[in-house]
Design a protein around this motif. Structure first.
Motif, PDB file in Angstrom:
ATOM      1  N   GLN A 145      -3.226  -6.828   4.683  1.00  0.00           N
ATOM      2  CA  GLN A 145      -2.307  -6.817   3.646  1.00  0.00           C
ATOM      3  C   GLN A 145      -0.955  -7.627   4.344  1.00  0.00           C
ATOM      4  O   GLN A 145      -0.195  -8.492   3.323  1.00  0.00           O
ATOM      5  N   ASP A 146      -0.758  -7.141   5.350  1.00  0.00           N
ATOM      6  CA  ASP A 146       0.723  -7.878   6.076  1.00  0.00           C
ATOM      7  C   ASP A 146       0.511  -9.223   6.200  1.00  0.00           C
ATOM      8  O   ASP A 146       1.507 -10.059   6.244  1.00  0.00           O
ATOM      9  N   LYS A 147      -0.582  -9.778   6.264  1.00  0.00           N
ATOM     10  CA  LYS A 147      -0.774 -11.383   6.465  1.00  0.00           C
ATOM     11  C   LYS A 147      -1.166 -12.019   5.379  1.00  0.00           C
ATOM     12  O   LYS A 147      -1.433 -13.226   5.120  1.00  0.00           O
ATOM     13  N   SER A 148      -1.641 -11.116   4.393  1.00  0.00           N
ATOM     14  CA  SER A 148      -1.990 -11.768   3.025  1.00  0.00           C
ATOM     15  C   SER A 148      -3.186 -12.622   3.228  1.00  0.00           C
ATOM     16  O   SER A 148      -3.399 -13.669   2.542  1.00  0.00           O
ATOM     17  N   LEU A 149      -4.425 -12.012   3.718  1.00  0.00           N
ATOM     18  CA  LEU A 149      -5.617 -12.514   3.885  1.00  0.00           C
ATOM     19  C   LEU A 149      -6.761 -11.792   3.714  1.00  0.00           C
ATOM     20  O   LEU A 149      -6.765 -10.693   3.788  1.00  0.00           O
ATOM     21  N   VAL A 150      -7.782 -12.381   3.104  1.00  0.00           N
ATOM     22  CA  VAL A 150      -9.013 -11.680   2.726  1.00  0.00           C
ATOM     23  C   VAL A 150     -10.235 -12.574   3.639  1.00  0.00           C
ATOM     24  O   VAL A 150     -10.549 -13.596   3.278  1.00  0.00           O
ATOM     25  N   HIS A 151     -10.809 -11.663   4.480  1.00  0.00           N
ATOM     26  CA  HIS A 151     -12.035 -12.110   5.160  1.00  0.00           C
ATOM     27  C   HIS A 151     -13.177 -11.728   4.682  1.00  0.00           C
ATOM     28  O   HIS A 151     -13.342 -10.365   4.445  1.00  0.00           O
ATOM     29  N   MET A 152     -14.016 -12.443   4.408  1.00  0.00           N
ATOM     30  CA  MET A 152     -15.474 -12.022   3.838  1.00  0.00           C
ATOM     31  C   MET A 152     -16.692 -12.460   4.831  1.00  0.00           C
ATOM     32  O   MET A 152     -16.534 -13.324   5.443  1.00  0.00           O
ATOM     33  N   ALA A 153     -17.558 -11.606   4.646  1.00  0.00           N
ATOM     34  CA  ALA A 153     -18.852 -11.615   5.398  1.00  0.00           C
ATOM     35  C   ALA A 153     -19.784 -11.327   4.341  1.00  0.00           C
ATOM     36  O   ALA A 153     -19.900 -10.267   3.761  1.00  0.00           O
ATOM     37  N   HIS A 154     -21.087 -12.217   4.345  1.00  0.00           N
ATOM     38  CA  HIS A 154     -21.783 -12.214   3.090  1.00  0.00           C
ATOM     39  C   HIS A 154     -23.389 -12.564   3.532  1.00  0.00           C
ATOM     40  O   HIS A 154     -23.317 -13.487   4.053  1.00  0.00           O
ATOM     41  N   VAL A 155     -24.137 -11.654   2.910  1.00  0.00           N
ATOM     42  CA  VAL A 155     -25.606 -11.898   2.981  1.00  0.00           C
ATOM     43  C   VAL A 155     -26.236 -11.427   1.966  1.00  0.00           C
ATOM     44  O   VAL A 155     -26.299 -10.395   1.327  1.00  0.00           O
ATOM     45  N   GLY A 156     -27.033 -12.602   1.361  1.00  0.00           N
ATOM     46  CA  GLY A 156     -27.987 -12.167   0.096  1.00  0.00           C
ATOM     47  C   GLY A 156     -27.339 -12.863  -1.238  1.00  0.00           C
ATOM     48  O   GLY A 156     -26.699 -13.663  -1.373  1.00  0.00           O
ATOM     49  N   ASP A 157     -27.652 -11.664  -2.318  1.00  0.00           N
ATOM     50  CA  ASP A 157     -27.041 -12.175  -3.720  1.00  0.00           C
ATOM     51  C   ASP A 157     -26.118 -11.235  -4.183  1.00  0.00           C
ATOM     52  O   ASP A 157     -25.902 -11.240  -5.558  1.00  0.00           O
ATOM     53  N   THR A 158     -25.428 -10.345  -3.545  1.00  0.00           N
ATOM     54  CA  THR A 158     -24.356  -9.514  -4.058  1.00  0.00           C
ATOM     55  C   THR A 158     -23.179 -10.619  -3.996  1.00  0.00           C
ATOM     56  O   THR A 158     -23.354 -11.861  -3.393  1.00  0.00           O
ATOM     57  N   ARG A 159     -22.225 -10.175  -5.004  1.00  0.00           N
ATOM     58  CA  ARG A 159     -21.231 -11.456  -5.005  1.00  0.00           C
ATOM     59  C   ARG A 159     -19.749 -10.980  -4.623  1.00  0.00           C
ATOM     60  O   ARG A 159     -19.505  -9.713  -4.914  1.00  0.00           O
ATOM     61  N   LEU A 160     -18.953 -11.834  -4.437  1.00  0.00           N
ATOM     62  CA  LEU A 160     -17.427 -11.760  -4.335  1.00  0.00           C
ATOM     63  C   LEU A 160     -16.703 -12.776  -5.461  1.00  0.00           C
ATOM     64  O   LEU A 160     -16.856 -13.859  -5.151  1.00  0.00           O
ATOM     65  N   TYR A 161     -15.771 -12.145  -6.371  1.00  0.00           N
ATOM     66  CA  TYR A 161     -15.079 -12.890  -7.264  1.00  0.00           C
ATOM     67  C   TYR A 161     -13.780 -12.453  -6.868  1.00  0.00           C
ATOM     68  O   TYR A 161     -13.371 -11.554  -6.567  1.00  0.00           O
TER      69      TYR A 161
END
Length: 377
Positions: A115-131
């Protein structure tokens, strides 16, 4: 279901067995990690059978958090990836020990939010999703690691066709399939995005996206303001559409700073604390108004003082002139004058002659018309 807050972010998570399954192989995580400025969130969907998928999902959720708690130092995106690798290897070890669970695994979409840097780091495997949902737009941030998902992203299939395709549930990658090391770059999809005010981040399992198209998801997010209401409405809609699989959603809402301040103030009042009655901007405005009024009063008083002083000086001068006039009239020289000149006669005569000259000259001068003020507006 209740909402929770970590730092400035409000979140809600919910999982449901659906309409056609007897057990729930999904799970989710959302909590602070290290400090109140950092959040770890994940949606995990188990695969590999009735019992194996549920076990794999629980292992992934547990080991993901455990690794991050053990190693708080380092580049955040890399730490998240390492945590996924660690969870993968723990699942692989467990399936090697138990022949009954030799096919267990899971898919995962996780985010680590600074939150202090206003960043979202994603790590993803498969077919779940991030929107990401912001300003009425729903953006898919993850990529399905499945043939049908890839065809959909390429435009070879539309959403409806992809949802109804018989190969929809075939995935190319999952956790626990093979041992990974931290140098493996292509197996785990990683990315970093900006964390914007007034935005929502939706993590979900395919139990949601196999039932609802993007426009339906977007409409539900738009119709409901609170994350808990959004989560419940999404799951209800997926079940109404058939609920073929377990359904899991996590929604994180990043409010605007002003809204957050108002929310905190309302919370303080509800708790019975005396709100701070001071309004700094209003005080500054009032102070400026008082200074302006004081400046006006000073100028007004100065004008009065100058007027009075001028009037006194004029009266004193007239008295002196009258006294001199009386003295001159009483003198023998003054008595010999048959018709004394009136006071200021010479200046009046001079003024009349000058005025007449100006009027005569003006008749010979071509006048310039006034500018139309509208030309300068």
């Amino acid at each position: 279901m209740n909402m929770s807050m970590v730092g400035n972010i409000i979140y809600a998570g919910l999982t449901d067995v659906g309409k056609q399954r007897s057990n729930n192989e999904d799970t989710w995580v959302c909590r602070h990690i290290w400090d109140e400025n950092t959040i770890i969130a994940a949606v995990i969907d188990g695969v590999g059978g009735y019992e194996g998928g549920e076990v794999a999902a629980q292992i992934a959720a547990k080991e993901l958090v455990a690794y991050l708690e053990k190693y708080p130092n380092g580049e955040r995106a890399q730490l998240l990836k390492e945590a996924i690798v660690y969870a993968n290897n723990r699942i692989f070890e467990e399936r090697s020990k138990n022949q009954r669970m030799s096919d267990m695994g899971c898919v995962i979409t996780s985010v680590l939010i600074e939150q202090d840097k206003s960043l979202v780091h994603m790590a993803h495997v498969g077919d779940t999703r991030l929107y990401e949902y912001q300003a009425g737009c729903l953006i898919k941030r993850s990529h399905d690691q499945s043939p049908i998902g890839r065809y959909e992203e390429m435009g070879l299939l539309n959403e409806k066709e992809a949802m109804e395709h018989p190969m929809r549930n075939i995935i190319e990658r999952d956790l626990g399939r093979k041992l990974l090391d931290n140098a493996t770059e292509d197996y785990i999809e990683t990315a970093t995005f900006s964390l914007n005010e007034n935005s929502s981040w939706l993590l979900c399992s395919d139990g949601l996206t196999d039932m609802l198209i993007a426009s339906q998801i977007m409409q539900i997010l738009a119709d409901n303001e609170r994350p808990d209401e959004q989560a419940r409405s999404l799951i209800d809609a997926a079940n109404d559409a058939g609920g073929k699989d377990n359904i899991t959603v996590v929604i994180l809402y990043v409010p605007e700073c002003e809204k957050q301040l108002v929310s905190q103030k309302d919370e303080t009042i509800e708790q019975g604390e005396e709100p701070d009655q001071r309004n700094i901007p209003a005080q500054e405005s009032q102070t400026g108004d008082q200074a302006e009024k004081g400046k006006y009063c000073f100028h007004y008083l100065l004008y009065i003082v100058c007027f009075v002083a001028g009037w006194i000086a004029h009266s004193f001068y007239v008295e002196i002139e009258d006294a001199e006039k009386d003295t001159n009239l009483s003198s023998p020289a003054a008595q010999e004058t048959t018709a004394p000149l009136p006071l200021y006669q010479s200046s009046c005569i001079e003024s009349d002659s000058v005025r007449q000259k100006i009027e005569d000259d003006s008749t010979n001068v071509q006048r310039r018309p006034r500018h139309n003020t509208s030309e300068f507006e």
